[in-house]
Design a protein around this motif. Structure first.
Motif, PDB file in Angstrom:
ATOM      1  N   GLU A 298       3.211   7.139   6.771  1.00 24.20           N
ATOM      2  CA  GLU A 298       2.927   7.639   8.119  1.00 24.20           C
ATOM      3  C   GLU A 298       1.943   8.800   8.106  1.00 24.20           C
ATOM      4  O   GLU A 298       1.389   9.155   9.161  1.00 24.20           O
ATOM      5  CB  GLU A 298       4.225   8.069   8.805  1.00 24.20           C
ATOM      6  CG  GLU A 298       4.875   9.320   8.243  1.00 24.20           C
ATOM      7  CD  GLU A 298       5.741   9.043   7.024  1.00 24.20           C
ATOM      8  OE1 GLU A 298       6.392   9.987   6.533  1.00 24.20           O
ATOM      9  OE2 GLU A 298       5.772   7.876   6.573  1.00 24.20           O
ATOM     10  N   THR A 299       1.706   9.405   6.947  1.00 24.38           N
ATOM     11  CA  THR A 299       0.739  10.505   6.862  1.00 24.38           C
ATOM     12  C   THR A 299      -0.693  10.008   6.677  1.00 24.38           C
ATOM     13  O   THR A 299      -1.617  10.823   6.653  1.00 24.38           O
ATOM     14  CB  THR A 299       1.090  11.441   5.699  1.00 24.38           C
ATOM     15  OG1 THR A 299       1.024  10.716   4.465  1.00 24.38           O
ATOM     16  CG2 THR A 299       2.485  12.017   5.873  1.00 24.38           C
ATOM     17  N   LEU A 300      -0.878   8.708   6.530  1.00 27.67           N
ATOM     18  CA  LEU A 300      -2.209   8.123   6.417  1.00 27.67           C
ATOM     19  C   LEU A 300      -2.583   7.450   7.728  1.00 27.67           C
ATOM     20  O   LEU A 300      -1.717   7.016   8.494  1.00 27.67           O
ATOM     21  CB  LEU A 300      -2.264   7.090   5.283  1.00 27.67           C
ATOM     22  CG  LEU A 300      -2.077   7.593   3.859  1.00 27.67           C
ATOM     23  CD1 LEU A 300      -2.051   6.416   2.891  1.00 27.67           C
ATOM     24  CD2 LEU A 300      -3.177   8.568   3.466  1.00 27.67           C
ATOM     25  N   MET A 524     -11.655  12.744   0.122  1.00 30.01           N
ATOM     26  CA  MET A 524     -11.069  14.077   0.255  1.00 30.01           C
ATOM     27  C   MET A 524     -10.486  14.342   1.641  1.00 30.01           C
ATOM     28  O   MET A 524      -9.363  14.873   1.742  1.00 30.01           O
ATOM     29  CB  MET A 524     -12.102  15.151  -0.098  1.00 30.01           C
ATOM     30  CG  MET A 524     -11.528  16.559  -0.061  1.00 30.01           C
ATOM     31  SD  MET A 524     -12.728  17.843  -0.456  1.00 30.01           S
ATOM     32  CE  MET A 524     -12.845  17.609  -2.227  1.00 30.01           C
ATOM     33  N   PRO A 525     -11.164  14.013   2.759  1.00 29.92           N
ATOM     34  CA  PRO A 525     -10.540  14.278   4.065  1.00 29.92           C
ATOM     35  C   PRO A 525      -9.220  13.551   4.254  1.00 29.92           C
ATOM     36  O   PRO A 525      -8.278  14.105   4.836  1.00 29.92           O
ATOM     37  CB  PRO A 525     -11.597  13.784   5.066  1.00 29.92           C
ATOM     38  CG  PRO A 525     -12.873  13.769   4.319  1.00 29.92           C
ATOM     39  CD  PRO A 525     -12.524  13.459   2.910  1.00 29.92           C
ATOM     40  N   LYS A 526      -9.119  12.329   3.778  1.00 28.11           N
ATOM     41  CA  LYS A 526      -7.885  11.569   3.938  1.00 28.11           C
ATOM     42  C   LYS A 526      -6.762  12.182   3.102  1.00 28.11           C
ATOM     43  O   LYS A 526      -5.604  12.232   3.544  1.00 28.11           O
ATOM     44  CB  LYS A 526      -8.132  10.115   3.551  1.00 28.11           C
ATOM     45  CG  LYS A 526      -9.285   9.483   4.335  1.00 28.11           C
ATOM     46  CD  LYS A 526      -9.524   8.058   3.938  1.00 28.11           C
ATOM     47  CE  LYS A 526     -10.753   7.504   4.643  1.00 28.11           C
ATOM     48  NZ  LYS A 526     -10.672   7.589   6.116  1.00 28.11           N
ATOM     49  N   ALA A 527      -7.100  12.648   1.904  1.00 27.08           N
ATOM     50  CA  ALA A 527      -6.086  13.292   1.072  1.00 27.08           C
ATOM     51  C   ALA A 527      -5.649  14.622   1.672  1.00 27.08           C
ATOM     52  O   ALA A 527      -4.451  14.952   1.680  1.00 27.08           O
ATOM     53  CB  ALA A 527      -6.630  13.493  -0.341  1.00 27.08           C
ATOM     54  N   LEU A 528      -6.591  15.404   2.183  1.00 28.06           N
ATOM     55  CA  LEU A 528      -6.238  16.694   2.776  1.00 28.06           C
ATOM     56  C   LEU A 528      -5.381  16.515   4.027  1.00 28.06           C
ATOM     57  O   LEU A 528      -4.432  17.278   4.258  1.00 28.06           O
ATOM     58  CB  LEU A 528      -7.513  17.471   3.117  1.00 28.06           C
ATOM     59  CG  LEU A 528      -8.333  17.987   1.932  1.00 28.06           C
ATOM     60  CD1 LEU A 528      -9.586  18.690   2.426  1.00 28.06           C
ATOM     61  CD2 LEU A 528      -7.507  18.934   1.073  1.00 28.06           C
ATOM     62  N   GLU A 529      -5.700  15.512   4.839  1.00 28.15           N
ATOM     63  CA  GLU A 529      -4.895  15.271   6.037  1.00 28.15           C
ATOM     64  C   GLU A 529      -3.466  14.884   5.664  1.00 28.15           C
ATOM     65  O   GLU A 529      -2.498  15.379   6.255  1.00 28.15           O
ATOM     66  CB  GLU A 529      -5.527  14.163   6.876  1.00 28.15           C
ATOM     67  CG  GLU A 529      -4.745  13.851   8.141  1.00 28.15           C
ATOM     68  CD  GLU A 529      -5.335  12.698   8.924  1.00 28.15           C
ATOM     69  OE1 GLU A 529      -4.914  12.489  10.078  1.00 28.15           O
ATOM     70  OE2 GLU A 529      -6.209  11.999   8.379  1.00 28.15           O
ATOM     71  N   SER A 530      -3.328  14.002   4.675  1.00 27.43           N
ATOM     72  CA  SER A 530      -1.990  13.594   4.246  1.00 27.43           C
ATOM     73  C   SER A 530      -1.212  14.774   3.675  1.00 27.43           C
ATOM     74  O   SER A 530      -0.027  14.970   3.994  1.00 27.43           O
ATOM     75  CB  SER A 530      -2.107  12.476   3.204  1.00 27.43           C
ATOM     76  OG  SER A 530      -0.843  12.144   2.677  1.00 27.43           O
ATOM     77  N   ALA A 531      -1.864  15.573   2.838  1.00 31.84           N
ATOM     78  CA  ALA A 531      -1.184  16.733   2.259  1.00 31.84           C
ATOM     79  C   ALA A 531      -0.792  17.738   3.335  1.00 31.84           C
ATOM     80  O   ALA A 531       0.292  18.347   3.278  1.00 31.84           O
ATOM     81  CB  ALA A 531      -2.087  17.389   1.215  1.00 31.84           C
ATOM     82  N   TRP A 532      -1.649  17.927   4.335  1.00 32.38           N
ATOM     83  CA  TRP A 532      -1.340  18.865   5.413  1.00 32.38           C
ATOM     84  C   TRP A 532      -0.127  18.396   6.216  1.00 32.38           C
ATOM     85  O   TRP A 532       0.763  19.193   6.551  1.00 32.38           O
ATOM     86  CB  TRP A 532      -2.550  19.030   6.318  1.00 32.38           C
ATOM     87  CG  TRP A 532      -2.307  19.925   7.497  1.00 32.38           C
ATOM     88  CD1 TRP A 532      -1.885  19.561   8.743  1.00 32.38           C
ATOM     89  CD2 TRP A 532      -2.451  21.348   7.530  1.00 32.38           C
ATOM     90  NE1 TRP A 532      -1.768  20.650   9.553  1.00 32.38           N
ATOM     91  CE2 TRP A 532      -2.113  21.767   8.839  1.00 32.38           C
ATOM     92  CE3 TRP A 532      -2.845  22.297   6.599  1.00 32.38           C
ATOM     93  CZ2 TRP A 532      -2.153  23.100   9.223  1.00 32.38           C
ATOM     94  CZ3 TRP A 532      -2.882  23.629   6.980  1.00 32.38           C
ATOM     95  CH2 TRP A 532      -2.545  24.019   8.274  1.00 32.38           C
ATOM     96  N   LEU A 533      -0.075  17.106   6.530  1.00 28.27           N
ATOM     97  CA  LEU A 533       1.060  16.588   7.292  1.00 28.27           C
ATOM     98  C   LEU A 533       2.356  16.690   6.500  1.00 28.27           C
ATOM     99  O   LEU A 533       3.420  16.978   7.059  1.00 28.27           O
ATOM    100  CB  LEU A 533       0.787  15.135   7.690  1.00 28.27           C
ATOM    101  CG  LEU A 533      -0.350  14.920   8.700  1.00 28.27           C
ATOM    102  CD1 LEU A 533      -0.578  13.442   8.946  1.00 28.27           C
ATOM    103  CD2 LEU A 533      -0.057  15.638  10.004  1.00 28.27           C
ATOM    104  N   MET A 534       2.282  16.446   5.193  1.00 27.44           N
ATOM    105  CA  MET A 534       3.485  16.599   4.368  1.00 27.44           C
ATOM    106  C   MET A 534       3.937  18.053   4.316  1.00 27.44           C
ATOM    107  O   MET A 534       5.139  18.351   4.420  1.00 27.44           O
ATOM    108  CB  MET A 534       3.207  16.091   2.953  1.00 27.44           C
ATOM    109  CG  MET A 534       3.061  14.596   2.834  1.00 27.44           C
ATOM    110  SD  MET A 534       2.862  14.100   1.105  1.00 27.44           S
ATOM    111  CE  MET A 534       2.516  12.351   1.303  1.00 27.44           C
TER     112      MET A 534
END
Length: 586
Positions: A298-300, A524-534
């Motif tokens: 759900e974070t992606l 990188m943007p997709k990884a940062l967004e997922s990490a931020w939501l987590m």
């Protein structure tokens, strides 16, 4: 006398022809023929037409090497910013409308005829086109006005016309005069200059006359924080004109591009060099993405989640079983039954899956779902061999991506390198084919590494667990008993998927070196967004509310425009060319 008279008579009756070598000036007035006058007028008209054509072409495409505009008052700044904003808005509208029309034409045959005209009108003149045009037009107008107005409102930091990194020291001296600090927030007087041992200057790229003029303008008239403030203010206001659903993607891309340019400038200034840094960044980002794909999908973005599932060449039931195991430690029996019902499931894999279903459907005291990971029989039910399965998947992914990467390599070559293609078509087509093969092999190797290690770590857990519980007295069994169970269980915990994702970064070595950084910036943007939501879900960071995207865009555009205005060579070529076409030198 008679002889001379007769000779004179002969001369008068037969005049001598003029010599060929002596020019004879005409005794009449020459007039230019009407045809010559008409030709001259046509040449003048043609020259005027070509001049107007060049001026019109500048509205659509900015020529390379355009010099910065010198502005002296706020009215000139406003006029310059207004023209630039209108040009950028019109260009953005045409681009967005054109892309919408092209995407619509790819599926227009499947649309009923009565709806086609309305969809074409909406694609060309819909809300999206106007929003995109307003966003870029307002950004360029605000940025140009603020950037050019600040040097007028504030005192210029320096009046020295010396280019950066060019010291006027005497060549015979072993010392050179160190100029004022290049920090944008501090200004030193010339009295503070100090004598330092002369260092060998860093090698600088040769710049054209127009590029040198731009460097002088930046060095003389602006400080770095001017472009930071202008970019941040323009980005924060402009992104508000886009739909809220698109602001996140825009903010992420701008923030990542700003980080890229800032880090490149920092690394060059301080001599920091990380070998294969693009591969390292790509691997770390893929670790976060692949962990989120199984553990926290759900974070992606939903579209990106579906694309990863498609690229993995895994069955939907297999992905569902894997996620159930990782998240809840159980699986849905119906998913297993669908895998068993497949006609290509091998007898050995069918027997393994039936045994797992029997354990899961047993009465509560004996009920067990087995180890907390998807069995290989469910991962590739059509093949019993792990090695052949991974080779097969590499080939499938390679063939699947071949036409996509082929278009990405061939179409830009035909559009932007037509002269080279016409001059050497065979070599250019071979280069495009080789690039297509490398890009397709890169993604195939990505899937190959991830799924191979997926099978390896689970089979290794089974092997070590069996050795620990077996009565064997072999050396391997003895060594396995020495390992704590928690060390062996580390192979199947959730964090192990981070390691699998990081290992997939090795696939980037297959890709061409100049494309590696772009691929790292893509993930990188997709990884940062997922990490931020987590992190936000765990309470590590607070909520930014409705202004989070605006704030992130402001920070990102401040970094991007600071790098573009002062160190444009540190931005990627694509970003630099796009900014030059929309913003220009100033």
């Amino acid at each position: 006398m008679s002889i001379s008279a007769s000779a004179a008579g002969q001369d008068s009756s037969h005049p001598q022809a003029p010599r060929a070598g002596v020019p004879r000036n005409p005794s009449f007035i020459q007039f230019t023929p009407k045809r010559a006058m008409a030709s001259f007028e046509n040449l003048v008209a043609l020259a005027n037409y070509e001049e107007r054509l060049r001026e019109a072409r500048k509205i659509v495409w900015r020529d390379r090497g355009e010099k910065p505009v010198e502005l002296h008052d706020l009215w000139e700044c406003a006029e310059h910013a207004g023209r630039g904003g209108m040009r950028a808005g019109g260009l953005a509208f045409a681009i967005r409308a054109g892309v919408n029309l092209i995407l619509l034409l790819t599926r227009i045959k499947r649309i009923p005829a009565k709806h086609r005209l309305a969809l074409i009108r909406h694609a060309a003149f819909g809300e999206d086109s106007f929003r995109f045009a307003t966003m870029l037009g307002s950004f360029v107008a605000i940025y140009k006005f603020v950037l050019n107005a600040l040097p007028i409102l504030l005192s210029p930091p320096s009046t020295s016309p010396t280019l950066p990194h060019h010291s006027p020291a005497h060549p015979r001296s072993s010392f050179h005069v160190t100029g004022p600090s290049e920090s944008p927030f501090h200004e030193e007087e010339e009295d503070d200059l100090e004598m330092q041992p002369r260092r060998r200057p860093t090698r600088q790229a040769r710049l054209s006359t127009s590029a040198q003029a731009h460097q002088v303008w930046v060095h003389k008239r602006t400080r770095r924080w001017y472009s930071v403030l202008a970019g941040s203010a323009a980005g924060a206001i402009a992104v508000c004109f886009e739909k809220k659903s698109r602001r996140v993607a825009i903010a992420q891309q701008m923030f990542v591009r700003g980080l890229q340019g800032s880090f490149n400038a920092f690394s060059e200034k301080h001599g920091v060099s990380i070998p294969h840094g693009d591969v390292l960044v790509f691997g770390l980002c893929c670790g976060q993405i692949m962990y989120a794909w199984l553990v926290r999908p759900e974070t992606l973005d939903r579209g990106y989640d579906i694309w990863i599932s498609t690229a993995s060449k895994c069955l939907p039931e297999t992905v569902a079983v894997a996620r159930d195991f990782v998240q809840r430690g159980v699986f849905n029996v119906q998913d297993m039954q669908k895998l068993i019902a497949r006609p290509d499931t091998t007898p050995a894999n069918r027997a393994t899956l039936l045994a797992r279903i029997a354990q899961a459907t047993a009465p509560p005291p004996a009920q067990s779902f087995g180890p907390g990971f998807v069995p290989c029989a469910a991962l590739h039910p059509w093949n019993d061999s792990h090695v052949l399965t991974q080779v097969e998947r590499f080939v499938d992914v390679f063939r699947w991506m071949l036409p996509i990467y082929g278009a990405l390599h061939v179409i830009p070559m035909l559009l932007f390198r037509r002269k080279r293609v016409m001059r050497d078509p065979v070599n250019m087509l071979l280069r495009a084919g080789w690039g297509t093969a490398r890009s397709s092999a890169f993604l195939g190797m990505f899937v190959f590494i991830y799924q191979s290690m997926f099978c390896v770590k689970h089979n290794l857990w089974d092997f070590l667990t069996d050795l620990r519980t077996s009565p064997s007295t072999s050396l391997l069994a003895y060594l396995a008993r020495l390992l704590p169970q928690r060390v062996i269980d580390a192979l199947i915990v959730k964090k192990s998927f981070y390691a699998l994702g990081i290992l997939t970064g090795l696939s980037l070595f297959v890709e061409e070196k100049k494309r590696r950084e772009e691929l790292a910036m893509y993930v990188m943007p997709k990884a940062l967004e997922s990490a931020w939501l987590m992190a936000r879900g765990r309470g590590w960071v607070g909520r930014t509310g409705q202004w989070g995207e605006v704030l992130l865009t402001a920070v990102g555009m401040g970094m991007v425009m600071s790098t573009y205005q002062n160190d444009p060579q540190h931005l990627s070529g694509l970003v630099r060319r796009i900014l030059y076409q929309f913003v220009g030198p100033n």
